[in-house]
Design an enzyme around this catalytic site. Structure first.
Site, PDB file in Angstrom:
ATOM      1  N   SER A 154      20.308  51.304  15.761  1.00  0.00           N
ATOM      2  CA  SER A 154      21.507  50.470  15.771  1.00  0.00           C
ATOM      3  C   SER A 154      21.156  49.029  15.439  1.00  0.00           C
ATOM      4  O   SER A 154      20.405  48.370  16.157  1.00  0.00           O
ATOM      5  CB  SER A 154      22.178  50.526  17.142  1.00  0.00           C
ATOM      6  OG  SER A 154      23.118  49.475  17.222  1.00  0.00           O
ATOM      7  N   HIS A 161      22.724  52.761  11.919  1.00  0.00           N
ATOM      8  CA  HIS A 161      23.949  52.743  12.718  1.00  0.00           C
ATOM      9  C   HIS A 161      24.457  51.305  12.782  1.00  0.00           C
ATOM     10  O   HIS A 161      23.722  50.398  13.176  1.00  0.00           O
ATOM     11  CB  HIS A 161      23.659  53.281  14.119  1.00  0.00           C
ATOM     12  CG  HIS A 161      24.868  53.417  14.984  1.00  0.00           C
ATOM     13  ND1 HIS A 161      25.723  54.488  14.910  1.00  0.00           N
ATOM     14  CD2 HIS A 161      25.370  52.610  15.956  1.00  0.00           C
ATOM     15  CE1 HIS A 161      26.695  54.345  15.801  1.00  0.00           C
ATOM     16  NE2 HIS A 161      26.506  53.203  16.450  1.00  0.00           N
ATOM     17  N   ASP A 204      27.338  48.826  14.274  1.00  0.00           N
ATOM     18  CA  ASP A 204      28.370  48.674  15.295  1.00  0.00           C
ATOM     19  C   ASP A 204      29.313  47.535  14.942  1.00  0.00           C
ATOM     20  O   ASP A 204      28.907  46.374  14.918  1.00  0.00           O
ATOM     21  CB  ASP A 204      27.709  48.375  16.646  1.00  0.00           C
ATOM     22  CG  ASP A 204      27.024  49.602  17.220  1.00  0.00           C
ATOM     23  OD1 ASP A 204      27.670  50.658  17.280  1.00  0.00           O
ATOM     24  OD2 ASP A 204      25.833  49.503  17.599  1.00  0.00           O
ATOM     25  N   MET A 242      32.632  45.502  16.055  1.00  0.00           N
ATOM     26  CA  MET A 242      33.461  45.222  17.239  1.00  0.00           C
ATOM     27  C   MET A 242      34.439  44.100  16.916  1.00  0.00           C
ATOM     28  O   MET A 242      34.079  43.134  16.252  1.00  0.00           O
ATOM     29  CB  MET A 242      32.581  44.779  18.400  1.00  0.00           C
ATOM     30  CG  MET A 242      31.471  45.759  18.730  1.00  0.00           C
ATOM     31  SD  MET A 242      30.483  45.146  20.100  1.00  0.00           S
ATOM     32  CE  MET A 242      29.177  46.377  20.128  1.00  0.00           C
ATOM     33  N   HIS A 273      30.142  52.544  12.912  1.00  0.00           N
ATOM     34  CA  HIS A 273      30.829  52.859  14.170  1.00  0.00           C
ATOM     35  C   HIS A 273      31.872  51.777  14.428  1.00  0.00           C
ATOM     36  O   HIS A 273      31.520  50.661  14.822  1.00  0.00           O
ATOM     37  CB  HIS A 273      29.775  52.924  15.290  1.00  0.00           C
ATOM     38  CG  HIS A 273      30.318  53.172  16.654  1.00  0.00           C
ATOM     39  ND1 HIS A 273      29.555  53.002  17.790  1.00  0.00           N
ATOM     40  CD2 HIS A 273      31.541  53.584  17.082  1.00  0.00           C
ATOM     41  CE1 HIS A 273      30.288  53.292  18.856  1.00  0.00           C
ATOM     42  NE2 HIS A 273      31.499  53.641  18.459  1.00  0.00           N
ATOM     43  N   MET A 277      34.403  50.023  16.473  1.00  0.00           N
ATOM     44  CA  MET A 277      34.960  49.804  17.814  1.00  0.00           C
ATOM     45  C   MET A 277      36.038  48.747  17.651  1.00  0.00           C
ATOM     46  O   MET A 277      35.903  47.599  18.085  1.00  0.00           O
ATOM     47  CB  MET A 277      33.855  49.360  18.781  1.00  0.00           C
ATOM     48  CG  MET A 277      32.924  50.508  19.154  1.00  0.00           C
ATOM     49  SD  MET A 277      31.399  49.931  19.918  1.00  0.00           S
ATOM     50  CE  MET A 277      30.422  49.656  18.452  1.00  0.00           C
ATOM     51  N   MET A 309      29.972  58.798  23.351  1.00  0.00           N
ATOM     52  CA  MET A 309      29.404  57.560  23.903  1.00  0.00           C
ATOM     53  C   MET A 309      28.725  57.862  25.239  1.00  0.00           C
ATOM     54  O   MET A 309      29.328  58.458  26.129  1.00  0.00           O
ATOM     55  CB  MET A 309      30.491  56.505  24.126  1.00  0.00           C
ATOM     56  CG  MET A 309      31.082  55.904  22.851  1.00  0.00           C
ATOM     57  SD  MET A 309      29.887  55.173  21.714  1.00  0.00           S
ATOM     58  CE  MET A 309      29.132  53.900  22.725  1.00  0.00           C
ATOM     59  N   ASP A 349      25.291  57.802  21.633  1.00  0.00           N
ATOM     60  CA  ASP A 349      25.099  56.368  21.404  1.00  0.00           C
ATOM     61  C   ASP A 349      25.112  55.636  22.740  1.00  0.00           C
ATOM     62  O   ASP A 349      26.106  55.672  23.463  1.00  0.00           O
ATOM     63  CB  ASP A 349      26.249  55.889  20.510  1.00  0.00           C
ATOM     64  CG  ASP A 349      26.131  54.429  20.087  1.00  0.00           C
ATOM     65  OD1 ASP A 349      25.122  53.785  20.427  1.00  0.00           O
ATOM     66  OD2 ASP A 349      27.062  53.954  19.412  1.00  0.00           O
TER      67      ASP A 349
HETATM   68  C1  DX5 Z   1      27.379  50.073  22.100  1.00  0.00           C
HETATM   69  C2  DX5 Z   1      26.895  50.410  20.706  1.00  0.00           C
HETATM   70  C3  DX5 Z   1      25.543  51.000  20.622  1.00  0.00           C
HETATM   71  C4  DX5 Z   1      24.425  50.114  21.100  1.00  0.00           C
HETATM   72  C5  DX5 Z   1      23.261  50.957  21.516  1.00  0.00           C
HETATM   73  O1  DX5 Z   1      28.699  49.652  22.009  1.00  0.00           O
HETATM   74  O2  DX5 Z   1      27.791  51.335  20.129  1.00  0.00           O
HETATM   75  O3  DX5 Z   1      25.268  51.445  19.311  1.00  0.00           O
HETATM   76  O4  DX5 Z   1      24.020  49.215  20.120  1.00  0.00           O
HETATM   77  O5  DX5 Z   1      22.292  50.132  22.038  1.00  0.00           O
HETATM   78  P1  DX5 Z   1      21.111  50.639  22.997  1.00  0.00           P
HETATM   79  O6  DX5 Z   1      20.385  51.703  22.250  1.00  0.00           O
HETATM   80  O7  DX5 Z   1      20.321  49.421  23.226  1.00  0.00           O
HETATM   81  O8  DX5 Z   1      21.773  51.185  24.235  1.00  0.00           O
HETATM   82 ZN    ZN Z   2      27.407  52.429  18.159  1.00  0.00          ZN
END
Ligand code: DX5
Ligand code: ZN
Length: 210
Positions: free
Chosen positions: A6, A31, A33, A35, A64, A66, A135, A169
């Protein structure tokens, strides 16, 4: 087990070399993320950053979302270089329509559920998605603890739809990845465990061999 580091845990001032690092480390996917500060109480990166990262690696981009209104942004993320697009069933809009939009754009559709959402929520979509993202932390932040109680969802999905990939994840590390493998997980996302490792290639190898 495929490994999707990620980018959220990367050094954002050096995304190019961070991508090179995980590519050389043997990652299977990147990956990403996204947000929006509405669906989750945090902001990360958006379309121009995905576009900027695209020439830096040949690895597939596992985006991903969010965000509260995923359907409105699918086309732009695809144009920026997303290969797979995951959105949350808890977000706004009709999930079937968002899946159709992802397919129309030529990306692989995936749905995700937060820890509080029962696994049954994904059942109506299993014949239309390539992947389900379960998740294993509350979305919004990296570096949280893995919730092993989410693995029952993985088993339920695998039982019902063996051909659909299951990704987890949040909180995946060399210990928790073993539980994931036992539950039938196909792809693990790992932020901290890969980017903060002294030897990222070794970290990816350990996760992959689980
Ligand atoms: C959380 C993200 C994850 C996060 C995972 O909202 O979707 O992808 O970056 O991070 P680690 O592996 O550090 O838990
Ligand atoms: Zn993620």
């Amino acid at each position: 087990m495929k490994v999707a580091p990620s980018i959220l845990a990367a050094d954002f001032a050096r995304l190019g070399s961070e991508l090179e690092k995980i590519t050389n480390a043997g990652a299977d996917l990147v990956h990403i993320d996204v947000m929006d500060g509405i669906f989750v109480p945090n902001l990360s990166l958006g379309i121009p950053v995905v576009e900027g990262m695209r020439p830096c690696t040949a690895l597939p981009f596992d985006v991903h979302l969010m965000i509260a209104r995923p359907k409105a942004y699918v086309r732009q993320f695809r144009a920026a270089g997303a290969d797979g697009i995951t959105f949350h069933l808890e977000a706004e809009g009709d999930p079937g329509e968002t899946i159709d939009e992802i397919v129309r754009c030529g990306a692989k559709p995936a749905v995700s559920i937060k820890p509080g959402t029962p696994v049954e929520a994904v059942f109506p979509y299993l014949d239309r998605v390539a992947m389900v993202l379960v998740m294993t932390v509350e979305p919004g932040f990296g570096g949280q603890s893995f919730r092993a109680d989410m693995l029952g969802k993985v088993r339920a999905i695998k039982e019902r739809a063996p051909g659909v990939l299951v990704e987890v994840d949040g909180g995946v590390n060399p210990q928790t990845v073993k539980l994931c493998a036992q539950a039938g997980v196909d792809i693990c996302v790992a932020g901290t465990a890969v980017f903060r490792a002294e030897n990222p290639a070794e970290a990816v190898r350990v996760l992959r061999e689980a």
